[in-house]
Design a protein around this motif. Structure first.
Motif, PDB file in Angstrom:
ATOM      1  N   MET A 131      19.016   3.385  13.087  1.00 32.89           N
ATOM      2  CA  MET A 131      18.764   2.187  12.582  1.00 32.89           C
ATOM      3  C   MET A 131      17.579   2.257  11.427  1.00 32.89           C
ATOM      4  O   MET A 131      17.743   1.439  10.573  1.00 32.89           O
ATOM      5  CB  MET A 131      17.908   1.445  13.870  1.00 32.89           C
ATOM      6  N   LEU A 132      16.692   3.045  11.485  1.00 31.77           N
ATOM      7  CA  LEU A 132      15.400   3.050  10.406  1.00 31.77           C
ATOM      8  C   LEU A 132      16.156   3.497   9.185  1.00 31.77           C
ATOM      9  O   LEU A 132      15.894   2.834   7.879  1.00 31.77           O
ATOM     10  CB  LEU A 132      14.198   3.896  10.780  1.00 31.77           C
ATOM     11  N   LEU A 133      16.990   4.329   9.182  1.00 34.60           N
ATOM     12  CA  LEU A 133      17.741   5.017   7.958  1.00 34.60           C
ATOM     13  C   LEU A 133      18.647   4.074   7.416  1.00 34.60           C
ATOM     14  O   LEU A 133      18.772   3.984   6.037  1.00 34.60           O
ATOM     15  CB  LEU A 133      18.619   6.190   8.387  1.00 34.60           C
TER      16      LEU A 133
ATOM     17  N   LYS B 210       0.934  -1.163   0.032  1.00 36.42           N
ATOM     18  CA  LYS B 210       0.020   0.041   0.016  1.00 36.42           C
ATOM     19  C   LYS B 210       0.963   1.152  -0.037  1.00 36.42           C
ATOM     20  O   LYS B 210       0.419   2.283  -0.662  1.00 36.42           O
ATOM     21  CB  LYS B 210      -0.868  -0.018   1.305  1.00 36.42           C
ATOM     22  N   TYR B 211       2.056   1.096   0.531  1.00 36.41           N
ATOM     23  CA  TYR B 211       3.074   2.337   0.792  1.00 36.41           C
ATOM     24  C   TYR B 211       3.919   2.392  -0.099  1.00 36.41           C
ATOM     25  O   TYR B 211       4.591   3.597  -0.566  1.00 36.41           O
ATOM     26  CB  TYR B 211       3.292   2.551   2.225  1.00 36.41           C
ATOM     27  N   PHE B 212       4.584   1.400  -0.743  1.00 40.18           N
ATOM     28  CA  PHE B 212       5.679   1.387  -1.474  1.00 40.18           C
ATOM     29  C   PHE B 212       5.489   0.894  -2.937  1.00 40.18           C
ATOM     30  O   PHE B 212       4.726  -0.090  -3.170  1.00 40.18           O
ATOM     31  CB  PHE B 212       7.015   0.540  -0.960  1.00 40.18           C
ATOM     32  N   SER B 213       6.277   1.268  -3.982  1.00 38.07           N
ATOM     33  CA  SER B 213       6.366   0.935  -5.171  1.00 38.07           C
ATOM     34  C   SER B 213       7.039  -0.512  -5.237  1.00 38.07           C
ATOM     35  O   SER B 213       7.621  -0.794  -4.391  1.00 38.07           O
ATOM     36  CB  SER B 213       7.116   1.922  -6.178  1.00 38.07           C
ATOM     37  N   ASP B 214       6.969  -1.191  -6.465  1.00 45.62           N
ATOM     38  CA  ASP B 214       7.574  -2.369  -6.517  1.00 45.62           C
ATOM     39  C   ASP B 214       9.177  -2.278  -6.343  1.00 45.62           C
ATOM     40  O   ASP B 214       9.792  -3.065  -5.526  1.00 45.62           O
ATOM     41  CB  ASP B 214       7.350  -2.984  -7.912  1.00 45.62           C
TER      42      ASP B 214
ATOM     43  N   ASP C  71      17.782   6.670   2.486  1.00 48.05           N
ATOM     44  CA  ASP C  71      16.930   7.345   1.620  1.00 48.05           C
ATOM     45  C   ASP C  71      15.755   7.835   2.530  1.00 48.05           C
ATOM     46  O   ASP C  71      15.095   7.135   3.323  1.00 48.05           O
ATOM     47  CB  ASP C  71      16.194   6.235   0.663  1.00 48.05           C
ATOM     48  N   GLU C  72      15.734   9.197   2.658  1.00 48.73           N
ATOM     49  CA  GLU C  72      14.761   9.943   3.683  1.00 48.73           C
ATOM     50  C   GLU C  72      13.355   9.652   2.895  1.00 48.73           C
ATOM     51  O   GLU C  72      12.451   9.612   3.891  1.00 48.73           O
ATOM     52  CB  GLU C  72      15.053  11.548   3.535  1.00 48.73           C
ATOM     53  N   GLY C  73      13.120   9.720   1.603  1.00 51.10           N
ATOM     54  CA  GLY C  73      11.718   9.378   1.062  1.00 51.10           C
ATOM     55  C   GLY C  73      11.325   7.871   1.710  1.00 51.10           C
ATOM     56  O   GLY C  73      10.218   7.801   2.167  1.00 51.10           O
ATOM     57  N   LEU C  74      12.188   6.863   1.817  1.00 51.97           N
ATOM     58  CA  LEU C  74      11.580   5.639   2.212  1.00 51.97           C
ATOM     59  C   LEU C  74      11.380   5.814   3.594  1.00 51.97           C
ATOM     60  O   LEU C  74      10.657   5.253   4.261  1.00 51.97           O
ATOM     61  CB  LEU C  74      12.670   4.562   1.934  1.00 51.97           C
TER      62      LEU C  74
ATOM     63  N   LEU D  71       8.388   4.735   5.447  1.00 45.75           N
ATOM     64  CA  LEU D  71       8.183   3.739   6.743  1.00 45.75           C
ATOM     65  C   LEU D  71       7.258   4.186   8.121  1.00 45.75           C
ATOM     66  O   LEU D  71       6.574   3.576   8.617  1.00 45.75           O
ATOM     67  CB  LEU D  71       9.429   3.331   7.227  1.00 45.75           C
ATOM     68  N   TYR D  72       7.569   5.488   8.327  1.00 46.92           N
ATOM     69  CA  TYR D  72       6.941   6.187   9.357  1.00 46.92           C
ATOM     70  C   TYR D  72       5.489   6.098   8.891  1.00 46.92           C
ATOM     71  O   TYR D  72       4.920   5.725  10.026  1.00 46.92           O
ATOM     72  CB  TYR D  72       7.396   7.606   9.572  1.00 46.92           C
ATOM     73  N   THR D  73       5.076   6.645   7.888  1.00 47.34           N
ATOM     74  CA  THR D  73       3.647   6.645   7.483  1.00 47.34           C
ATOM     75  C   THR D  73       2.999   5.371   7.570  1.00 47.34           C
ATOM     76  O   THR D  73       1.853   5.125   8.173  1.00 47.34           O
ATOM     77  CB  THR D  73       3.436   7.152   6.288  1.00 47.34           C
ATOM     78  N   MET D  74       3.750   4.265   7.176  1.00 41.37           N
ATOM     79  CA  MET D  74       3.132   2.933   7.280  1.00 41.37           C
ATOM     80  C   MET D  74       3.055   2.427   8.747  1.00 41.37           C
ATOM     81  O   MET D  74       1.838   2.090   9.150  1.00 41.37           O
ATOM     82  CB  MET D  74       4.107   1.886   6.414  1.00 41.37           C
ATOM     83  N   HIS D  75       3.954   2.665   9.662  1.00 44.30           N
ATOM     84  CA  HIS D  75       3.912   1.967  10.925  1.00 44.30           C
ATOM     85  C   HIS D  75       2.736   2.894  11.683  1.00 44.30           C
ATOM     86  O   HIS D  75       2.244   2.543  12.594  1.00 44.30           O
ATOM     87  CB  HIS D  75       5.422   2.061  11.694  1.00 44.30           C
ATOM     88  N   TRP D  76       2.523   4.286  11.222  1.00 45.33           N
ATOM     89  CA  TRP D  76       1.799   4.983  11.944  1.00 45.33           C
ATOM     90  C   TRP D  76       0.420   4.604  11.562  1.00 45.33           C
ATOM     91  O   TRP D  76      -0.690   4.533  12.506  1.00 45.33           O
ATOM     92  CB  TRP D  76       1.899   6.554  11.659  1.00 45.33           C
ATOM     93  N   ASN D  77       0.137   4.256  10.208  1.00 48.17           N
ATOM     94  CA  ASN D  77      -1.480   3.847  10.021  1.00 48.17           C
ATOM     95  C   ASN D  77      -1.768   2.519  10.226  1.00 48.17           C
ATOM     96  O   ASN D  77      -3.086   2.217  10.046  1.00 48.17           O
ATOM     97  CB  ASN D  77      -1.473   4.435   8.357  1.00 48.17           C
ATOM     98  N   GLU D  78      -0.945   1.634  10.389  1.00 47.05           N
ATOM     99  CA  GLU D  78      -1.426   0.322  10.335  1.00 47.05           C
ATOM    100  C   GLU D  78      -1.164  -0.365  11.730  1.00 47.05           C
ATOM    101  O   GLU D  78      -0.256  -0.767  12.359  1.00 47.05           O
ATOM    102  CB  GLU D  78      -0.469  -0.645   9.397  1.00 47.05           C
ATOM    103  N   PRO D  79      -2.319  -0.523  12.058  1.00 43.77           N
ATOM    104  CA  PRO D  79      -2.506  -1.252  13.463  1.00 43.77           C
ATOM    105  C   PRO D  79      -1.764  -2.521  13.833  1.00 43.77           C
ATOM    106  O   PRO D  79      -1.269  -2.933  14.699  1.00 43.77           O
ATOM    107  CB  PRO D  79      -3.850  -1.143  14.012  1.00 43.77           C
ATOM    108  N   SER D  80      -2.157  -3.249  12.624  1.00 44.50           N
ATOM    109  CA  SER D  80      -1.321  -4.763  12.873  1.00 44.50           C
ATOM    110  C   SER D  80       0.288  -4.515  13.164  1.00 44.50           C
ATOM    111  O   SER D  80       0.911  -5.417  13.533  1.00 44.50           O
ATOM    112  CB  SER D  80      -1.741  -5.342  11.476  1.00 44.50           C
ATOM    113  N   LEU D  81       0.727  -3.404  12.237  1.00 40.39           N
ATOM    114  CA  LEU D  81       2.335  -3.335  12.665  1.00 40.39           C
ATOM    115  C   LEU D  81       2.669  -2.949  13.893  1.00 40.39           C
ATOM    116  O   LEU D  81       3.555  -3.241  14.337  1.00 40.39           O
ATOM    117  CB  LEU D  81       2.732  -2.405  11.668  1.00 40.39           C
TER     118      LEU D  81
END
Length: 346
Positions: A188-190, A131-135, A196-199, A203-213
Motif C-alpha cells: 500500500m505504501l509503495l 521537512k522530509y520531501f523536496s518540492d 519509488d523506494e526512495g520515497l 515516508l518511513y522516516t517521517m512517520h517514525w520521527n513525527e509523533p503528531s503523525l
C-alpha cells in the motif's frame, strides 16, 4: 516640484518610518535636503519608489530590489523563476489544505463535528512533509494521493485494525498473519509512493520521527516496528532458495535483529547519493563502514553467507521490493564499500 517625506508617505500609503528606512539602507535616497535638513523627494525619486513597490509585490527582499534597480542589466528571469517556484510551493500547500478541508466538509455534511485535533494534526502533517520531501517529491506524492486516499481508505482502516489487534494480542512478527499484514502494508505504501523506494524510506522516516503523525494515522512506533520486523521475517523466507539449511539457521538467529538499524542508515546514504557525495569521500567512508558492519551482523559474521545474500539481492527483484534500496542506491553504496575495502587492504 519636491515632496517632503510626510507628503510622500501620505500619497503612496507608506509610513514615514518605512521611507526613512529606505533612506538608511540607500534604497531610496532623497535628491535634496531643505535648509532645515528635511528630506525632499523629486520626480525621479517618486519613480524609483513606485518601482520599489512594484517589486515588493513579488515578495522580493529589499537587498534584491536594490540590486535590480541599481543594475538595469540584472537578470529579471532569475527573479521571475524564484517567484514561480514560490507560487508552486504555495499552490501545493493550498492543494493539501483543500484536500483536508474537503474531508472536514464531509464530516460536517454528515453531521459529525470535526475535533480541533483534526485541524491541528492535518496542519502538522503538512509541515512535517516539508521537512522530509523536496518540492518535486511533495508534488509527486500529492498527485499520487489525489483519488488514492479515498480509494485506499477502507484497506488502510482494515490493516490498522488488524495491526492493533495483533500487537494487543502479543503476536509475534514472525507469525504468518503478521507477515501477511506487513506485505499488504508495504504494498500500500509503495503504491502511494508510485513504486519509488526512495520515497518509501522517506515516508518511513517521517512517520517514525513525527509523533503528531502517530495520532493522525493511528500507527505509533510500536506498530511501525512490528510491521518492519514482520516484513524482515517475510523477506527472510525469500532467501531460502539461495541458502542451505545451516545458512537459514544462522539468518534466523541474526537477520531480523538488525532491522531497526537499517532505515536511518539507508536514508542517510540516499541523502549522500543525491547530494551527490563522492563514494570515496570521508562522509561515505563512515557510512560504508556502518553498512558493511550491519551486513555482516545480519549473517552472524559469515562472509560466505554474506556474499550469497548480496548475489541474491542483486538478482531477485522480490528481495528489493519494500526495502528502501533500489538499483541506483545499491550501486552507489557498493562502490563506497569497494573503496573502503581497497583502502583497508592497501
Amino acid at each position: 516640484m519636491f515632496l517632503k517625506i510626510g507628503e510622500l508617505a501620505r500619497r503612496t500609503g507608506l509610513t514615514v518610518r518605512a521611507l526613512r528606512h529606505y533612506d538608511d539602507i540607500a534604497l531610496l535616497v532623497p535628491s535634496e535636503r531643505s535648509s532645515g535638513g528635511y528630506r525632499l523627494y523629486g520626480r525621479k525619486d517618486v519613480a524609483r519608489l513606485y518601482r520599489i513597490q512594484a517589486l515588493r509585490r513579488l515578495d522580493l527582499p529589499l537587498a534584491d530590489i536594490q540590486g535590480l534597480l541599481d543594475n538595469p542589466a540584472g537578470d529579471m528571469s532569475e527573479v521571475v523563476a524564484r517567484q514561480v517556484a514560490q507560487l508552486d510551493r504555495e499552490i501545493m500547500q493550498a492543494s493539501a489544505l483543500r484536500t483536508h478541508l474537503l474531508s472536514v466538509q464531509g464530516q460536517l455534511q454528515a453531521s459529525k463535528e470535526p475535533e480541533i485535533d483534526d485541524w491541528l494534526l492535518a496542519l502538522e502533517n503538512m509541515v512535517a512533509g516539508a521537512k522530509y520531501f523536496s518540492d518535486d517529491e511533495q508534488r509527486t506524492l500529492n498527485t499520487r494521493r489525489d483519488g488514492f486516499t479515498d480509494a485506499m481508505a477502507p484497506e488502510r482502516a482494515e490493516l490498522s485494525t488488524w495491526l492493533h489487534s495483533l500487537v494487543a494480542a502479543g503476536a509475534s512478527p514472525e507469525s504468518p498473519q503478521a507477515q501477511s499484514l506487513a506485505r499488504r502494508w508495504i504494498a500500500m505504501l509503495l503504491e502511494e509512493a508510485g513504486g519509488d523506494e526512495g520515497l518509501l524510506i522517506k515516508l518511513y522516516t517521517m512517520h517514525w520521527n513525527e509523533p503528531s503523525l502517530h495520532a493522525l494515522t493511528g500507527v505509533d512506533r510500536v506498530g511501525i516496528r512490528f510491521i518492519s520486523h514482520a516484513m524482515a521475517f517475510a523477506r527472510l523466507q525469500l532467501y531460502t532458495p539461495y541458502c542451505s539449511a545451516d545458512d537459514m539457521a544462522t539468518l534466523r538467529q541474526n537477520y531480523v535483529a538488525q532491522t531497526d538499524a537499517w532505515p536511518p542508515l539507508i536514508a542517510e546514504v540516499r541523502q549522500r547519493m543525491l547530494a551527490p557525495a563522492p563514494t570515496d569521500g570521508a562522509a561515505m567512508r563512515a557510512l560504508a563502514m556502518r553498512w558493511q558492519a550491519l551486513s555482516l551482523a545480519k549473517v552472524g559474521g559469515d562472509a560466505t553467507l554474506h556474499a550469497k545474500l548480496q548475489q541474491a539481492f542483486r538478482q531477485d527483484v522480490a528481495l528489493r521490493v519494500g526495502s528502501g534500496i533500489d538499483e541506483a542506491l545499491a550501486t552507489y553504496v557498493g562502490q563506497a564499500v569497494a573503496h573502503l575495502n581497497a583502502t583497508s587492504s592497501s
